[in-house]
Design a protein around this motif. Sequence first.
Motif, PDB file in Angstrom:
ATOM      1  N   UNK A 264       3.143   5.898  -2.911  1.00 42.55           N
ATOM      2  CA  UNK A 264       4.320   6.593  -3.442  1.00 42.55           C
ATOM      3  C   UNK A 264       4.142   6.897  -4.934  1.00 42.55           C
ATOM      4  N   UNK A 265       3.641   5.912  -5.668  1.00 41.93           N
ATOM      5  CA  UNK A 265       3.400   6.116  -7.105  1.00 41.93           C
ATOM      6  C   UNK A 265       2.377   7.230  -7.320  1.00 41.93           C
TER       7      UNK A 265
ATOM      8  N   UNK B 293       8.179  11.879   0.721  1.00 37.02           N
ATOM      9  CA  UNK B 293       9.562  11.567   1.099  1.00 37.02           C
ATOM     10  C   UNK B 293      10.340  12.842   1.409  1.00 37.02           C
ATOM     11  N   UNK B 294      11.453  12.695   2.115  1.00 37.09           N
ATOM     12  CA  UNK B 294      12.241  13.846   2.550  1.00 37.09           C
ATOM     13  C   UNK B 294      12.741  14.676   1.374  1.00 37.09           C
ATOM     14  N   UNK B 295      12.992  14.046   0.230  1.00 40.08           N
ATOM     15  CA  UNK B 295      13.501  14.804  -0.913  1.00 40.08           C
ATOM     16  C   UNK B 295      12.481  15.818  -1.438  1.00 40.08           C
ATOM     17  N   UNK B 296      11.213  15.692  -1.054  1.00 40.15           N
ATOM     18  CA  UNK B 296      10.214  16.681  -1.449  1.00 40.15           C
ATOM     19  C   UNK B 296      10.500  18.044  -0.831  1.00 40.15           C
TER      20      UNK B 296
ATOM     21  N   UNK C 174       0.835  -1.201   0.000  1.00 41.87           N
ATOM     22  CA  UNK C 174       0.000   0.000   0.000  1.00 41.87           C
ATOM     23  C   UNK C 174       0.873   1.254   0.000  1.00 41.87           C
ATOM     24  N   UNK C 175       1.989   1.180   0.715  1.00 41.78           N
ATOM     25  CA  UNK C 175       2.931   2.307   0.720  1.00 41.78           C
ATOM     26  C   UNK C 175       3.488   2.548  -0.679  1.00 41.78           C
TER      27      UNK C 175
ATOM     28  N   UNK D 121       4.314  15.346 -10.345  1.00 42.06           N
ATOM     29  CA  UNK D 121       4.815  15.597 -11.698  1.00 42.06           C
ATOM     30  C   UNK D 121       3.803  16.361 -12.534  1.00 42.06           C
ATOM     31  N   UNK D 122       2.525  16.045 -12.363  1.00 41.14           N
ATOM     32  CA  UNK D 122       1.489  16.742 -13.133  1.00 41.14           C
ATOM     33  C   UNK D 122       1.417  18.217 -12.750  1.00 41.14           C
TER      34      UNK D 122
END
Length: 341
Positions: free
Chosen positions: A28-29, A168-171, A23-24, A36-37
């Motif tokens: 994520x997807x 995620x942290x990179x966001x 589910x995670x 991206x959109x």
Amino acid sequence: MLETVWTGRGKRARIARALLTPAEALYRVAITARGMLYDWGVFPAEDFSVPVLSVGNLSVGGTGKTPVAAWFARALSTKGMKPGIVLRGYGGDETVVHQRLNEGVPVIAAADRVRGIQEAIAQGVDVVVLDDAFQHRRAARDADVILVNADAWSGSSRLLPAGPWREPLRSARRADLVIITRKTADKATVEDVRRALAHAAPRVPVATAHLAPADLKSTATGQTLPLQVVRGADLTAIAAIAHPESFFKQLTELGAVVRPHSFPDHHAFTRQEARDLATRASSSDFVVCTLKDAVKLESLWPAEAGSLWYVSQRLRIDDGQEHLDRLLDDLVPRAHRSGTH
């Protein structure tokens, strides 16, 4: 309870997290595609006639968004601007808290942040502070501030539903500023968070801030007492917030003997629960809760039980004040260009 799954170290918690991994992955997807959109302009963002500052986070609850957003509203007021605060208003308590922290500042609760910003502008504000809107990308903003809570830092950033992270942290790369908040976390933990951010979002400036309890205040009389009075005192402590253990630890570190009573975040107290708590606290020197809980409990608290006391969190910038000053200074000329001054 999900928090037990997210933070538990036992076998059951580990198995539950493993079962939630598919589910995670789907989550994520989904958030990656959505991001991206927006990045490509397929999903448009609504622009506004006044500058908009968003204060948000990457995880679920407990980072200090309300006191930080209130701090920004006060800071903007001192620069001669007329801020308004827009938030979803989940649970109702945060709206009243903002009204208490910044009297006279318009506070608009709206699940649709675009509509909320438009309403704030209609009320004459010349800058909007969005409380908890980092993921609400349909509302364009001039600056994004995100908070990372050092008290809840584990080094892992498992996404919903296997963990408490919305993104995620990179966001954090989308942000203009990251503030690491702490109530009781030590310097070593703060530095761990800073290193992780330096790896995930190396170009984003980072500040650190301490959320410390302010004076005690009575909901019944408005009387204020210095925090020193709790040293050696027997406290019944009530918290319906994310990570209530940090609040209890703050009181313990002040020298109090704490009897903790925790409830789920945004818990809607009943009159019977208030009476039960008052009965249990009958032998305590003080009954203390957070401001967020006081706005819900004060009308339910039995008069014969004596005062219900609350502490709000005072924000102190430990490091990176220059980053906050620069961000605030950038918003002022944008307000001038918008023609609102």
